[in-house]
Design a protein around this motif. Sequence first.
Motif, PDB file in Angstrom:
ATOM      1  N   PHE A  97      -4.142  10.176   4.949  1.00 42.73           N
ATOM      2  CA  PHE A  97      -5.564  10.240   4.628  1.00 42.73           C
ATOM      3  C   PHE A  97      -6.095   8.884   4.165  1.00 42.73           C
ATOM      4  N   GLY A  98      -5.200   7.974   3.945  1.00 37.19           N
ATOM      5  CA  GLY A  98      -5.592   6.657   3.486  1.00 37.19           C
ATOM      6  C   GLY A  98      -4.436   6.033   2.735  1.00 37.19           C
ATOM      7  N   GLN A  99      -4.718   4.931   2.064  1.00 35.99           N
ATOM      8  CA  GLN A  99      -3.699   4.201   1.337  1.00 35.99           C
ATOM      9  C   GLN A  99      -4.247   3.803  -0.026  1.00 35.99           C
ATOM     10  N   VAL A 100      -3.373   3.672  -1.002  1.00 38.76           N
ATOM     11  CA  VAL A 100      -3.762   3.191  -2.324  1.00 38.76           C
ATOM     12  C   VAL A 100      -3.101   1.840  -2.536  1.00 38.76           C
ATOM     13  N   ALA A 139       0.832  -1.202   0.000  1.00 35.67           N
ATOM     14  CA  ALA A 139       0.000   0.000   0.000  1.00 35.67           C
ATOM     15  C   ALA A 139       0.866   1.251   0.000  1.00 35.67           C
ATOM     16  N   CYS A 140       0.360   2.294  -0.623  1.00 32.61           N
ATOM     17  CA  CYS A 140       1.074   3.578  -0.669  1.00 32.61           C
ATOM     18  C   CYS A 140       0.204   4.632   0.006  1.00 32.61           C
ATOM     19  N   ARG A 141       0.745   5.278   1.001  1.00 37.25           N
ATOM     20  CA  ARG A 141      -0.065   6.220   1.774  1.00 37.25           C
ATOM     21  C   ARG A 141      -0.308   7.513   0.995  1.00 37.25           C
ATOM     22  N   ILE A 142      -1.383   8.199   1.343  1.00 37.93           N
ATOM     23  CA  ILE A 142      -1.710   9.517   0.790  1.00 37.93           C
ATOM     24  C   ILE A 142      -1.455  10.550   1.888  1.00 37.93           C
ATOM     25  N   ASP A 143      -0.462  11.403   1.669  1.00 35.66           N
ATOM     26  CA  ASP A 143      -0.113  12.434   2.643  1.00 35.66           C
ATOM     27  C   ASP A 143      -0.813  13.757   2.370  1.00 35.66           C
ATOM     28  N   ARG A 144      -1.140  13.995   1.096  1.00 32.76           N
ATOM     29  CA  ARG A 144      -1.778  15.261   0.748  1.00 32.76           C
ATOM     30  C   ARG A 144      -2.729  15.031  -0.419  1.00 32.76           C
TER      31      ARG A 144
END
Length: 427
Positions: free
Chosen positions: A120-123, A91-96
């Motif tokens: 804010f979540g993960q992709v 997973a890759c996090r969303i920072d902005r």
Amino acid sequence: MTTDTQHNKTTSTHQPIIIVGGGNVGLSFALLLAHHQIDCVLLEHFRYPTIEVDDDRERTQYLDSRNTALSRRTVQIYQEIGLWDRLQSYACRIDRVLISEVGSFGKASLEKDAEGVESFGQVMENAHLGRQLLLAVKDSPYITLYDGASVTDIAQDEQSASVTVQFDTGESRVLISTLVVACDGQHSSVRKLLGIDVDTHDYGQVGIVGVVQTDEPHRHSAIERFSTAGPLAVLPLTDGRGDGGTDSTQGYRRSVVFICKKGEENQYLNNDDKYLQTLQQVFGTAAGRFVATGKRGAYPLTKVLAHRQVSGRFVIMGNAAHTLHPVAGQGFNLCLRDAYAMANLLAKARADDGDAVDFGRYDRLAAYEQSRLKDQKRVIKFCDTVVGSFCHPNPVMKFARNVGLVCFDKIPGIKPLVATYAMGLKS
């Protein structure tokens, strides 16, 4: 996991809870039940590919992928049931989150540090998510999995519910339980057999989903861009080797959700140069230069809302209950919150009633449906409002929504509220 390869024709067998549909929602719901040590049978129409634990450590198709945006609440749910450790490295996090409209002045952003959150979540690519969920199901002693199994008929009475299952071997079986949960998608066969009507709305749009490579790293940024054709998104991905999207990652891979009018999709599916040039025009320099793309999939966008989610001892869940526009990536996250609520309700029922528990008791199922309506209606309204507002070509509407973006970015107190909803933390 237990398996059964000897299917006697028309044999009736009593089962624990039956789940129809082994996509990511069905797999997740089975694992939520397993977390509470509740047995279930999971039926999937298609045959799963043969996979091993190490199969997905290396991605063989670097730019071919669909993905799912996992909200903060979804991550918390997977953490709670002990699954996140096996998912996190993919997973890759969303920072902005950067929000704007094509050809307009309005801009807004959300920053994780300003909102006081880890992300804010993960992709996560569906290839990884589905494989890891399936491996977890195979590891569970509480889940019996049948793939290549289609439900062709249903029945129920005051004491039980049954499904007739046709296997791709040509054999059939009748499974009997106290509760059947259908997670079999937008075109749910169980929903149709139950005679549950749906409201549908064709957006006249097609979502083109794929993975691209840019010449600048994503730095864990998600870009939401609105156009008259529909909302568009570029989301950060890991480098494809299960690195977890750490700060040392190069991070040149991005997922794209590109919306076009129905009938225009072939020019973007069949011509890589045309597709990349269009993305460049739409997103400008926000993501750098789009330099490569893989195979893309096209998905007509239709909203489907079931009139009921409970019918006797049957519950419909996931896209069978509500299929939404992909704007803001809310669909799967809403489905997982439904599954989490149902699993907790069934765990409480067993704690209250012990071995004599009737999981399909109607008053319990009706209480589940009622408890989920507020969250569902809120998300549906949000998606409809965003799609309706940003796709409207009227110049007055365009000016108003851009003023709204500026206000959102500048007025104190608005961002935390919107971020909380987007992360699924208020349901």
